[in-house]
Design a protein around this motif. Structure first.
Motif, PDB file in Angstrom:
ATOM      1  N   VAL A  90       0.197   0.776 -10.180  1.00 19.73           N
ATOM      2  CA  VAL A  90       0.531   0.576  -8.773  1.00 19.73           C
ATOM      3  C   VAL A  90       1.190   1.838  -8.237  1.00 19.73           C
ATOM      4  CG1 VAL A  90       2.086  -0.669  -7.200  1.00 19.73           C
ATOM      5  CG2 VAL A  90       0.783  -1.929  -8.911  1.00 19.73           C
ATOM      6  N   ARG A  91       0.767   2.245  -7.039  1.00 23.24           N
ATOM      7  CA  ARG A  91       1.442   3.363  -6.358  1.00 23.24           C
ATOM      8  C   ARG A  91       2.605   2.797  -5.553  1.00 23.24           C
ATOM      9  NH1 ARG A  91       0.006   7.982  -6.078  1.00 23.24           N
ATOM     10  NH2 ARG A  91      -1.943   8.646  -7.012  1.00 23.24           N
ATOM     11  N   LEU A  92       3.759   3.424  -5.675  1.00 27.48           N
ATOM     12  CA  LEU A  92       4.910   2.971  -4.889  1.00 27.48           C
ATOM     13  C   LEU A  92       4.680   3.199  -3.395  1.00 27.48           C
ATOM     14  CD1 LEU A  92       7.913   4.149  -7.077  1.00 27.48           C
ATOM     15  CD2 LEU A  92       7.305   1.802  -6.486  1.00 27.48           C
ATOM     16  N   GLU A  93       3.958   4.268  -3.103  1.00 27.11           N
ATOM     17  CA  GLU A  93       3.655   4.606  -1.707  1.00 27.11           C
ATOM     18  C   GLU A  93       2.912   3.426  -1.065  1.00 27.11           C
ATOM     19  OE1 GLU A  93       2.017   8.746   0.273  1.00 27.11           O
ATOM     20  OE2 GLU A  93       0.901   7.785  -1.332  1.00 27.11           O
ATOM     21  N   GLY A  94       3.428   2.946   0.019  1.00 23.71           N
ATOM     22  CA  GLY A  94       2.750   1.853   0.704  1.00 23.71           C
ATOM     23  C   GLY A  94       3.257   0.475   0.330  1.00 23.71           C
ATOM     24  N   VAL A  95       4.080   0.365  -0.758  1.00 29.12           N
ATOM     25  CA  VAL A  95       4.657  -0.939  -1.109  1.00 29.12           C
ATOM     26  C   VAL A  95       5.758  -1.269  -0.098  1.00 29.12           C
ATOM     27  CG1 VAL A  95       6.010  -2.194  -2.829  1.00 29.12           C
ATOM     28  CG2 VAL A  95       4.104  -0.740  -3.566  1.00 29.12           C
ATOM     29  N   GLU A  96       5.665  -2.454   0.509  1.00 32.53           N
ATOM     30  CA  GLU A  96       6.671  -2.913   1.484  1.00 32.53           C
ATOM     31  C   GLU A  96       7.699  -3.783   0.769  1.00 32.53           C
ATOM     32  OE1 GLU A  96       7.904  -2.276   4.439  1.00 32.53           O
ATOM     33  OE2 GLU A  96       6.133  -1.028   4.745  1.00 32.53           O
ATOM     34  N   PRO A  97       8.916  -3.341   0.584  1.00 29.77           N
ATOM     35  CA  PRO A  97       9.882  -4.179  -0.132  1.00 29.77           C
ATOM     36  C   PRO A  97      10.355  -5.362   0.708  1.00 29.77           C
ATOM     37  CG  PRO A  97      10.918  -2.115   0.534  1.00 29.77           C
ATOM     38  CD  PRO A  97       9.472  -2.013   0.918  1.00 29.77           C
TER      39      PRO A  97
ATOM     40  N   GLY B 129      19.934  -2.880  -5.155  1.00 25.96           N
ATOM     41  CA  GLY B 129      21.305  -2.378  -5.102  1.00 25.96           C
ATOM     42  C   GLY B 129      21.392  -0.914  -4.713  1.00 25.96           C
ATOM     43  N   GLY B 130      20.582  -0.516  -3.747  1.00 28.42           N
ATOM     44  CA  GLY B 130      20.630   0.865  -3.281  1.00 28.42           C
ATOM     45  C   GLY B 130      19.617   1.781  -3.949  1.00 28.42           C
ATOM     46  N   HIS B 131      18.993   1.325  -5.043  1.00 28.48           N
ATOM     47  CA  HIS B 131      17.924   2.101  -5.676  1.00 28.48           C
ATOM     48  C   HIS B 131      16.596   1.797  -4.968  1.00 28.48           C
ATOM     49  CE1 HIS B 131      21.104   2.370  -8.674  1.00 28.48           C
ATOM     50  NE2 HIS B 131      20.464   3.397  -9.191  1.00 28.48           N
ATOM     51  N   ASP B 132      15.506   2.347  -5.486  1.00 27.45           N
ATOM     52  CA  ASP B 132      14.200   2.217  -4.829  1.00 27.45           C
ATOM     53  C   ASP B 132      13.741   0.750  -4.794  1.00 27.45           C
ATOM     54  OD1 ASP B 132      11.567   2.355  -3.935  1.00 27.45           O
ATOM     55  OD2 ASP B 132      11.150   4.206  -5.045  1.00 27.45           O
ATOM     56  N   ALA B 133      13.775   0.163  -3.611  1.00 26.61           N
ATOM     57  CA  ALA B 133      13.459  -1.261  -3.472  1.00 26.61           C
ATOM     58  C   ALA B 133      11.968  -1.533  -3.665  1.00 26.61           C
ATOM     59  CB  ALA B 133      13.906  -1.765  -2.093  1.00 26.61           C
ATOM     60  N   ARG B 134      11.143  -0.507  -3.502  1.00 23.69           N
ATOM     61  CA  ARG B 134       9.701  -0.706  -3.739  1.00 23.69           C
ATOM     62  C   ARG B 134       9.448  -1.018  -5.216  1.00 23.69           C
ATOM     63  NH1 ARG B 134       7.627   4.953  -1.664  1.00 23.69           N
ATOM     64  NH2 ARG B 134       9.186   5.439  -3.259  1.00 23.69           N
ATOM     65  N   HIS B 135      10.208  -0.361  -6.071  1.00 24.55           N
ATOM     66  CA  HIS B 135      10.110  -0.615  -7.512  1.00 24.55           C
ATOM     67  C   HIS B 135      10.437  -2.090  -7.803  1.00 24.55           C
ATOM     68  CE1 HIS B 135      10.858   1.301 -11.732  1.00 24.55           C
ATOM     69  NE2 HIS B 135      10.539   0.039 -11.867  1.00 24.55           N
ATOM     70  N   LEU B 136      11.513  -2.572  -7.192  1.00 24.96           N
ATOM     71  CA  LEU B 136      11.904  -3.979  -7.387  1.00 24.96           C
ATOM     72  C   LEU B 136      10.872  -4.926  -6.792  1.00 24.96           C
ATOM     73  CD1 LEU B 136      14.527  -5.053  -8.809  1.00 24.96           C
ATOM     74  CD2 LEU B 136      14.519  -2.609  -8.309  1.00 24.96           C
ATOM     75  N   GLU B 137      10.255  -4.513  -5.695  1.00 20.48           N
ATOM     76  CA  GLU B 137       9.220  -5.350  -5.090  1.00 20.48           C
ATOM     77  C   GLU B 137       8.044  -5.532  -6.054  1.00 20.48           C
ATOM     78  OE1 GLU B 137       9.192  -7.139  -2.408  1.00 20.48           O
ATOM     79  OE2 GLU B 137       7.088  -7.760  -2.651  1.00 20.48           O
TER      80      GLU B 137
ATOM     81  N   ALA C 193       3.997  10.734 -11.213  1.00 23.17           N
ATOM     82  CA  ALA C 193       5.197  10.322 -10.497  1.00 23.17           C
ATOM     83  C   ALA C 193       4.799   9.437  -9.326  1.00 23.17           C
ATOM     84  CB  ALA C 193       5.956  11.553 -10.005  1.00 23.17           C
ATOM     85  N   GLY C 194       5.646   8.440  -9.017  1.00 17.75           N
ATOM     86  CA  GLY C 194       5.335   7.557  -7.901  1.00 17.75           C
ATOM     87  C   GLY C 194       4.391   6.431  -8.260  1.00 17.75           C
ATOM     88  N   THR C 195       4.114   6.260  -9.539  1.00 19.44           N
ATOM     89  CA  THR C 195       3.285   5.129  -9.963  1.00 19.44           C
ATOM     90  C   THR C 195       4.029   4.321 -11.016  1.00 19.44           C
ATOM     91  OG1 THR C 195       2.163   6.356 -11.734  1.00 19.44           O
ATOM     92  CG2 THR C 195       1.121   6.390  -9.568  1.00 19.44           C
TER      93      THR C 195
END
Lengths: 242, 242
Positions: free
Chosen positions: A52-59, A68-76, A116-118
Motif C-alpha cells: 500500500v502507498r501511504l500517499e492518498g490514504v485518508e486517515p 498520537g501525532g505520528h503518521d495517521a495514514r500508517h494507522l489507517e 519509502a512511503g509504502t
C-alpha cells in the motif's frame, strides 16, 4: 532420530509483484521429499502485490487518535487490516488480524518495504499462499515438500521477536502427543507442540533480517500432513493467559 | 550464511541427582567451538535434585481452592514455586516464577518425572545451571560453546507449546538489529530477535517428548557473547499485549 539441517536459500532476487516464488526457490537448491520450505511473509506479500502507498490514504478520526501525532495514514492502513484493536499505546497498536493472529500493527510493516512511503500487508490467505508455492514446487520438481509462510511476532511476557508460522501447506502444524505416555509411564496430558512455529523459528536463524535471505529449507523432519495455520490461533475461550 | 545443523545428543542415560551433564554430553559427540548445546530443563532439574515428593506435602487453604477438587498437594508445590499467580482456572494456573517467567504451573511438571508421586521443579538459577554445564564442557573439551537450558512454554494467543530458553551461558540471548538499515534503507526500529528462544525451538524439533533425547547441539551459528535469560523476560511496563 536423524539430525536436522536448516539451509538458507541464497541468491534470490529482490521480489516484486507476480514473481514465481516456487520456481525461484526450486532453482536455487535441490529439494527432496519431506523438506519444509520456509518463506518469509515479506516476500510472499511482495509477490502477491500486498503493498500500500501511504500517499492518498485518508486517515479516519480513529487513526488520527491512535497515531498520537505520528503518521495517521500508517494507522489507517493498520485499522483497515485489523479485525480488532487489542491494545494501543500511540502510535503502537497490538491488533487481531482477520486471520485471527494477534500481533503488532496487524502485521502491517514498513521495514523491508519496496520503497519509502509504502507498507507491506500480510497475505490475504497465507495458507493459500503456502499451497500455491507448494503446488508449484511439486509441479517443477516432483517433490512432496511442506511450506511454511513465516512472520516475526512479539510475545506477551517475553522480550524480542521470534518467527512463527502464519501459513502452512503440506504439514500438520501441531504435533499432538496427548494420550501417549512418557518413559516413566506418565501420560503427556497437555503436550501439543507447535512444530510449525518451531520450524519457522529454526529457519529465522539462517534467514536473518539484513542478510537478504527470505527463505530457508528445514530438512530431516517428517511432519508431512494436512492443516492450517489457523490451528495455531488460540480460541479466546481457551486463552488462559489473558 | 552457512547452513545450520541441529544434532540430537542420543544415548544419554536416565538422569539422576548428581549426574554430570557436561561430561555425559561431551562423551556423546564431538563438540566444536561456537556450538550451542541445548539441554532440556527436565534433565537439568533432575541432575540438580529439584524433585519434590507429593507425599508429606501439606496443602494450604489457597492450594485447596486452586485445585478445584484435584490434588491440592500439587497446587501447593506450584504455589511455593510461584512469585505470583497470574491466572487460574482450577486446577490450572498460570504463574510467574521467581525468575520472572510467566508459564503454566510455575514450571512445576509431573510429566517425565522420575517416578509417580513426584514433581519436577525448575532449576533455582537456570543461568547458573547453564554456566556450570558450559564450564565443564570447556574443561573437558577445550571448546568454547554456548549452553541453553530449554523448557516448553504455552503462549497467549497461540495454541501448542514451543521450547524457549530459561537459562543461557556463553551466548547473547537477544540479537539487536535496532539502528541498522534494511536493503531498502529503512531503519529496523524494533527488530530485536530472541535468538536464544529460536535456538531452543530448533533444538526441540530433534529432542521430541517421547524419544528420550534431552539435549541437542545447534551448530553453524555465531551467537557467542554474554547474557542472561532474564533479558528474555518482558518487564510489565513494556508488555503492550496485556
Amino acid at each position: 532420530m536423524p539430525e536436522l539441517r536448516v539451509i538458507p536459500v541464497e541468491g534470490l532476487p529482490e521480489i516484486a509483484k507476480g514473481d514465481d516464488l516456487g520456481e525461484l526457490i526450486s532453482q536455487k537448491l535441490e529439494l527432496v521429499d519431506a523438506d519444509v520450505v520456509v518463506v518469509s511473509q515479506k516476500v510472499v506479500s511482495k509477490a502477491e502485490g500486498r503493498i500500500v502507498r501511504l500517499e492518498g490514504v485518508e486517515p479516519s478520526a480513529r487513526a488520527i487518535e491512535l497515531a498520537g501525532g505520528h503518521d495517521a495514514r500508517h494507522l489507517e492502513v493498520i485499522l483497515r487490516e485489523a479485525a480488532r484493536i487489542v491494545r494501543s499505546r500511540p502510535p503502537l497498536v497490538i491488533a487481531e488480524t482477520r486471520h485471527g493472529f494477534v500481533c503488532a500493527s496487524a502485521g502491517v510493516d514498513a521495514s523491508n518495504a519496496p520503497e519509502a512511503g509504502t507498507l507491506v500487508l500480510l497475505p490475504v490467505d497465507p495458507d493459500k499462499s503456502a499451497t500455491v508455492i507448494r503446488g508449484r514446487i511439486g509441479q517443477l520438481t516432483g517433490c512432496d515438500v511442506g511450506v511454511v509462510v513465516s512472520d516475526s511476532f512479539g510475545r506477551p511476557f517475553r522480550t524480542g521477536i521470534v518467527d512463527v508460522a502464519i501459513g502452512v501447506a503440506g504439514i500438520a502444524p501441531l504435533a499432538d502427543w496427548r494420550g501417549q505416555v512418557d518413559s516413566a509411564g506418565h501420560e503427556l496430558r497437555s503436550t501439543v507442540i507447535a512444530v510449525a512455529d518451531e520450524i519457522a523459528s529454526a529457519a529465522e536463524l539462517v534467514m536473518g533480517k539484513l542478510a537478504g535471505v527470505p527463505a530457508a529449507v528445514v530438512r530431516g523432519l517428517e511432519v508431512r500432513g494436512r492443516g492450517s495455520a489457523r490451528e495455531l490461533v488460540m480460541p479466546p475461550e481457551r486463552n488462559l493467559f489473558i
